[in-house]
Design a protein around this motif. Sequence first.
Motif, short mmCIF file in Angstrom:
data_model
loop_
_atom_site.label_atom_id
_atom_site.label_comp_id
_atom_site.label_asym_id
_atom_site.label_seq_id
_atom_site.Cartn_x
_atom_site.Cartn_y
_atom_site.Cartn_z
N THR A 172 41.26 54.69 -19.17
CA THR A 172 41.38 53.37 -18.53
C THR A 172 40.02 52.75 -18.17
O THR A 172 39.81 51.56 -18.40
N THR A 196 38.59 49.02 -19.00
CA THR A 196 38.23 48.15 -17.88
C THR A 196 36.84 47.56 -18.08
O THR A 196 36.60 46.37 -17.84
N ARG A 213 46.92 48.22 -18.38
CA ARG A 213 46.61 48.61 -17.01
C ARG A 213 45.20 48.19 -16.62
O ARG A 213 44.95 47.71 -15.51
N ALA A 214 44.26 48.36 -17.55
CA ALA A 214 42.88 47.94 -17.29
C ALA A 214 42.77 46.43 -17.18
O ALA A 214 42.08 45.90 -16.29
N LYS A 221 45.07 44.34 -16.23
CA LYS A 221 45.68 43.90 -14.97
C LYS A 221 44.69 44.00 -13.81
O LYS A 221 44.59 43.10 -12.97
N SER A 222 43.93 45.11 -13.76
CA SER A 222 42.98 45.28 -12.67
C SER A 222 41.87 44.23 -12.72
O SER A 222 41.44 43.72 -11.68
N GLN A 232 43.52 40.74 -11.94
CA GLN A 232 43.85 40.67 -10.51
C GLN A 232 42.61 40.36 -9.68
O GLN A 232 42.68 39.58 -8.71
N GLY A 233 41.49 40.96 -10.05
CA GLY A 233 40.25 40.68 -9.34
C GLY A 233 39.79 39.24 -9.51
O GLY A 233 39.13 38.68 -8.64
N SER A 287 48.67 45.35 -1.38
CA SER A 287 49.29 45.97 -2.55
C SER A 287 50.80 46.10 -2.40
O SER A 287 51.56 45.93 -3.37
N GLN A 308 40.84 57.53 -7.11
CA GLN A 308 40.40 57.60 -8.50
C GLN A 308 40.12 59.05 -8.90
O GLN A 308 40.49 59.49 -10.00
#
Length: 355
Positions: free
Chosen positions: A156, A160, A212-213, A215-216, A219-220, A232, A303
Amino acid sequence: MVEAQKWTRRMSNPRLDTAATADDHVLDIPTTPTAEVRNGIYTFGSHLTPNLLTALIIASWFMSNTGVLLLNKYLLSFYGYRYPIFLTMLHMLSCASYSYIAINFLEIVPKQHILSKKQFFKIFALCAIFCFSVVCGNTSLRYIPVSFNQAIGATTPFFTSIFAFIITCKKESVKVYFALLPVVFGIVLATNSEPLFNLFGFLVCIGSTAGRALKSVVQGILLTNEAEKLHSMNLLLYIAPMAALILLPFSLYNEGNVARITLEKAKTDPFIILLLIGNATVAYLVNLTNFLVTKHTSALTLQVLGNAKAALAAFVSVMVFRNPVTMTAVTGFAVTIMGIVLYSEAKKRSKITTY
């Protein structure tokens, strides 16, 4: 807690002292009760030491994360319930229901509201990416072992970094990019030596990891405004029902009338209902324990635990499902995890030098 105190009072007028002595009158002041006792409420974990409470939360996080992977694999591959989209929709309905109870009744976190249409569409965009990632992840479990799924999922940070550079033009230090090399090398090594390799399963798992990457990163970007930031747990409360609505037509189109098929199967095998409810509940516990671990430790700890979880899930999967593994595949997975550790350390040092 205030200890019992003794106050002394001397008679101001000796003539009023019927005992005609110089003895003091002792007044016993009772101890002051704590707020929990006065209200008749004991908060969860109040009788536990902080270290023990944190250890229990981390253990719950490990069990829920590993549990949902194994249950998904069992349902989709061994039990013959080949409906990953519908299964994901049940997860979302479970997350929506439990999140509503946790926020509105248990008040685990204060409730936040969507303030504008703009914020709603931002959350909807995140929801679409989230749906793509989860459906791809569940679908991959039909075709590849959990151990291989976790090896791919460990990459991931690589995706990212790519999305952060493409979308935001954010560049990392040379050390950070260098640390990603063993991540890529390890997954290539594991892929080439995977006995149960399936191309379609591999591609959808890559799609899940990339989603998934993405989305992070998104989202930021979308929720940078302080007024629009959602906790969250609140974000899950709004994303989960949206995701269920998005997944419903796809499930009906690709998987038919799954609800009717499930109910008919339950008439001859009632265990399927218990299995689906348990699976959906554990899926919510994954999100809840993610929040609790971050609250009681830190995002960095989460993490690091994620790397350990991947190794644990892979090991348990091999023990439970007896899928064949080679030493080369194990070595590739170990190299990938080592790369993630180096990446985390390089990111941490990069932030320190920046500040």
